[in-house]
Write an enzyme that holds these catalytic residues in place. Sequence first.
Site, short mmCIF file in Angstrom:
data_model
loop_
_atom_site.label_atom_id
_atom_site.label_comp_id
_atom_site.label_asym_id
_atom_site.label_seq_id
_atom_site.Cartn_x
_atom_site.Cartn_y
_atom_site.Cartn_z
N ARG A 109 20.58 -21.23 -17.37
CA ARG A 109 19.60 -20.83 -18.50
C ARG A 109 20.10 -19.90 -19.29
NH1 ARG A 109 16.11 -17.91 -17.07
NH2 ARG A 109 16.32 -17.65 -14.83
N HIS A 155 5.69 -17.17 -11.37
CA HIS A 155 7.14 -17.35 -10.69
C HIS A 155 7.08 -17.03 -9.32
CE1 HIS A 155 11.76 -16.82 -11.20
NE2 HIS A 155 11.49 -18.13 -10.52
N SER A 195 15.70 -13.45 -8.59
CA SER A 195 16.90 -14.59 -8.19
C SER A 195 17.91 -13.84 -7.27
CB SER A 195 18.01 -15.18 -9.28
OG SER A 195 18.24 -14.40 -10.11
N CYS A 224 17.23 -13.32 -3.94
CA CYS A 224 16.59 -12.73 -3.05
C CYS A 224 16.00 -13.44 -1.91
CB CYS A 224 15.41 -11.80 -3.83
SG CYS A 224 15.97 -10.35 -4.54
N ASP A 270 8.88 -22.30 -6.04
CA ASP A 270 9.14 -21.48 -7.38
C ASP A 270 8.11 -21.22 -8.23
OD1 ASP A 270 11.44 -20.63 -9.20
OD2 ASP A 270 11.20 -22.31 -10.50
N ASN A 316 26.11 -21.58 -9.76
CA ASN A 316 24.68 -22.07 -10.02
C ASN A 316 24.47 -23.66 -10.12
OD1 ASN A 316 22.16 -21.66 -11.08
ND2 ASN A 316 22.48 -22.00 -13.03
C1 OXD Z 1 15.32 -19.55 -11.89
C2 OXD Z 1 15.00 -20.96 -11.01
O1 OXD Z 1 16.24 -19.25 -12.47
O2 OXD Z 1 14.27 -21.19 -10.37
O3 OXD Z 1 14.44 -18.70 -11.66
O4 OXD Z 1 16.11 -21.59 -11.38
MN MN Z 2 12.75 -19.61 -10.16
#
Ligand code: OXD
Ligand code: MN
Length: 586
Positions: free
Chosen positions: A71, A228, A250, A252, A279, A369
């Site tokens: 992202r 989230h 992220s 964790c 998520d 990632n």
């Molecule tokens: C994030 C994902 O970046 O869930 O939080 O991919």
């Molecule tokens: Mn996420």
Amino acid sequence: MAITANRYVTDWVEECRELLQPDRVLWIDGSPEQLESLRQEAYRTGELVALNQEKLPGCVYHRSALNDVARVESRTYICCKRQEDAGPTNNWVEPEEMKARLREIYAGAMKGRTMYVIPYSMGIVGSPFAKYGVEITDSIYVVVSMAIMTRVGTDVYDALGDSPDYIRGLHAKAELDEEKRYIVHFPEENTIMSVNSGYGGNVLLGKKCFALRIASCLGRDEGWLAEHMLILGVENPQGEVRYVCGAFPSACGKTNLAMLVPPQAWREKGWKCWCVGDDIAWLRPGPDGRLWAVNPEKGFFGVAPGTSEKTNPNALATTRKDTIFTNVVLKPDGTVWWEGLDKNPPTDALNWKGEPWDPSDGSKGAHPNSRFTAPAENCPCISKEFNNPQGVPISAIVFGGRRAKTAPLVYQSWDWAHGVFVGSIMASEKTAAAEGKVGETRRDPMAMLPFCGYHMADYWQHWLDMEEKLTNPPIICNVNWFRTDDQGQFQWPGFGENLRVVEWVLRRAFGEAEAVETPIGYMPRPEDIDLEGTGVSQETLQELLTIDPDLWKAECRDIRAFYAGFGEKLPEKLRKSLDELESRLG
Ligand code: OXD
Ligand code: MN
């Protein structure tokens, strides 16, 4: 031929067709036959690679461009009319100016390509929680991924009828030029525009863009929360299931907690855990004054590295069929590998870039990632309530972060408003894997910093306002699995053992557990947490439940500086919580 008579859809598709000039438009109906023929086409062009259908039935492989693997927060915008509504934590450009900029990039960008029109639902089609979207894209990878992550099908058009009430999402790969990459949200126009990326988080528009950024604005206007958060059901030996939501930045262990396997001795006693979501949670007050949650997604878009039989057997099992693997290692037998899967890196495989890979040269085979996109219903511990349109009642919310010293293993807020304060000060210390200085803290309120579609301080006020609608609100706690001793060793074993902490939290929610008052909130006494079989001593647990007032005084100064960035809009109740915390610390 359009497969809907909804003019708000057909007119918009026509407008996009004129601008992007694809060779053809294909209306996605979500049928297995259509998806299979698209996969076949993508095998021919190389956009997808078929995997070993005996070992990984229904699975495919995909590589994103080298410059396009995550992202891009710096290229993500919230374009509402007034900049002050986007707030200090979002990038903003005036909407008309942004649209003009994007129009130039989109013009002719689908020449020689096919434009796919995907109708999808976040939540069960027809349920009171559901929200609909239509995504236009020129990527087969996006079509097949959306079919895993969301509910794609013509029933979405049936449910929509002739209403304009859907979220428009326009995605074009264009040239994958990072200088011209944009992920843009127009919350006042229910529109998302994404261009020059092919990476999941930027292009599967139902997920972060819709279900968090746009939905957070819908929730503000309609009196609910788009969060989230994972959703976990904990079943006790009596067969009663209690539900908890959890927000974590992220790295964790959020996915691990969402699919937690109870410690063996607990399993033997009859404890079970059920995953409702990993998520995103949409949370609404129910007629009973409780908070009810659904997971609006239908699949998991999980980070592959580190996922193993040991760390998360449920996630691994989920990926054994009908899964898309992106940027992992491709083995010659048509199976996949990533760092942390096991200790046997393949020696004759291709790395995520598609190059022959020698694991002994020190380079990573899978991108850190790299991802799996897998149907939630493959998950061995998927909750029976996963498809319940009413969702599940939430008894507790846990916020968490990665803190070496400051935060104790667990503490409970005094009440809802103090819980909002606890969420607003969430922070994580940078690990070597993230950019920035190791040890530096990044505040990530409610883990929503990159995902809140409006001013963060207005969002906190909205959280505070929710209290009025909840006669039986969940309790709010903070957890920290990452405390270290003076040698830098983790003091808590984490993973399945975290259930011991969650269980105390859930007993607190039902008034069944003791606690002591500390300056920061309620904490368990060491004897309130069952340590049997953990190897953790009572002394270590006592340390995990001790806070250092000097660290917390410094923390308060840091929070004050962080809050200052929100100016006048900072809710009075949060300012008051901070003042009270400081005075309790002395
Ligand atoms: C994030 C994902 O970046 O869930 O939080 O991919
Ligand atoms: Mn996420």
